[in-house]
Motif scaffolding. Structure first.
Motif, PDB file in Angstrom:
ATOM      1  N   UNK A  30     -44.461  32.245  -9.581  1.00 23.65           N
ATOM      2  CA  UNK A  30     -44.286  32.611 -10.983  1.00 23.65           C
ATOM      3  C   UNK A  30     -42.805  32.785 -11.304  1.00 23.65           C
ATOM      4  N   UNK A  31     -42.388  32.283 -12.471  1.00 25.78           N
ATOM      5  CA  UNK A  31     -41.002  32.426 -12.910  1.00 25.78           C
ATOM      6  C   UNK A  31     -40.943  33.458 -14.038  1.00 25.78           C
ATOM      7  N   UNK A  32     -40.424  34.625 -13.725  1.00 20.81           N
ATOM      8  CA  UNK A  32     -40.300  35.685 -14.724  1.00 20.81           C
ATOM      9  C   UNK A  32     -39.342  35.279 -15.832  1.00 20.81           C
ATOM     10  N   UNK A  33     -38.255  34.582 -15.484  1.00 19.08           N
ATOM     11  CA  UNK A  33     -37.289  34.161 -16.500  1.00 19.08           C
ATOM     12  C   UNK A  33     -37.911  33.167 -17.472  1.00 19.08           C
ATOM     13  N   UNK A  34     -38.728  32.258 -16.985  1.00 22.16           N
ATOM     14  CA  UNK A  34     -39.394  31.299 -17.865  1.00 22.16           C
ATOM     15  C   UNK A  34     -40.423  32.003 -18.743  1.00 22.16           C
ATOM     16  N   UNK A  35     -41.050  33.032 -18.235  1.00 26.41           N
ATOM     17  CA  UNK A  35     -42.033  33.796 -19.011  1.00 26.41           C
ATOM     18  C   UNK A  35     -41.351  34.571 -20.139  1.00 26.41           C
ATOM     19  N   UNK A  36     -40.226  35.212 -19.840  1.00 26.47           N
ATOM     20  CA  UNK A  36     -39.560  36.073 -20.824  1.00 26.47           C
ATOM     21  C   UNK A  36     -38.726  35.260 -21.815  1.00 26.47           C
ATOM     22  N   UNK A  37     -37.949  34.309 -21.313  1.00 26.81           N
ATOM     23  CA  UNK A  37     -37.034  33.534 -22.159  1.00 26.81           C
ATOM     24  C   UNK A  37     -37.469  32.073 -22.211  1.00 26.81           C
ATOM     25  N   UNK A  38     -38.642  31.815 -22.726  1.00 23.92           N
ATOM     26  CA  UNK A  38     -39.274  30.495 -22.634  1.00 23.92           C
ATOM     27  C   UNK A  38     -38.372  29.346 -23.082  1.00 23.92           C
TER      28      UNK A  38
END
Length: 127
Positions: A30-38
């Motif tokens: 899972x990529x937290x950065x992709x989730x938060x800053x799509x």
């Protein structure tokens, strides 16, 4: 005492002259950065098609949901679902973009950090 190992896929493009640019590592999971800053994340990773597709899906959810009479809460949950989906598929999108640029997946490495993963790859890579 315990170290948390991550899994990285190693991608190599033999056509690139500079040795430090020839090998790229992509982390699994899972990529937290992709989730938060799509959108910002997709643009920063040069994933132009994914960025455009995500923007089109968000517009479809917002405008299509309004026209369909969906509540604001339902539209918000659909948007959140798209963000979660992007978080789980972010690294797959990176791998597909690398494949289009000529990088081939050569191996898988486990290490606590990307730097150690790269070092482990070079320790065992064929010369």
């Amino acid at each position: 005492m315990f170290t948390r190992e991550a899994i990285y896929t190693v991608h190599v493009n033999p056509q690139i002259a500079e040795p430090e640019d020839r090998v790229l590592l992509v982390r699994e999971g899972f990529s937290l950065w992709a989730f938060v800053f799509t959108i910002l994340w997709t643009l920063s990773q040069r994933l132009w098609i994914a960025s455009a597709a995500y923007a089109a899906l968000i517009i479809l959810v917002v405008k299509g949901g309004e026209l369909a009479g969906l509540s604001e809460m339902t539209r918000g949950m659909l948007q959140l679902g798209l963000q979660v989906w992007l978080g789980f598929t972010a690294h797959d999108l990176q791998r597909m973009a690398l494949a289009r640029r000529g990088y081939g997946e050569t191996s898988v490495v486990c290490a606590p950090s990307a730097l150690l993963a790269e070092q482990r790859y070079y320790d065992h890579a064929p010369v």
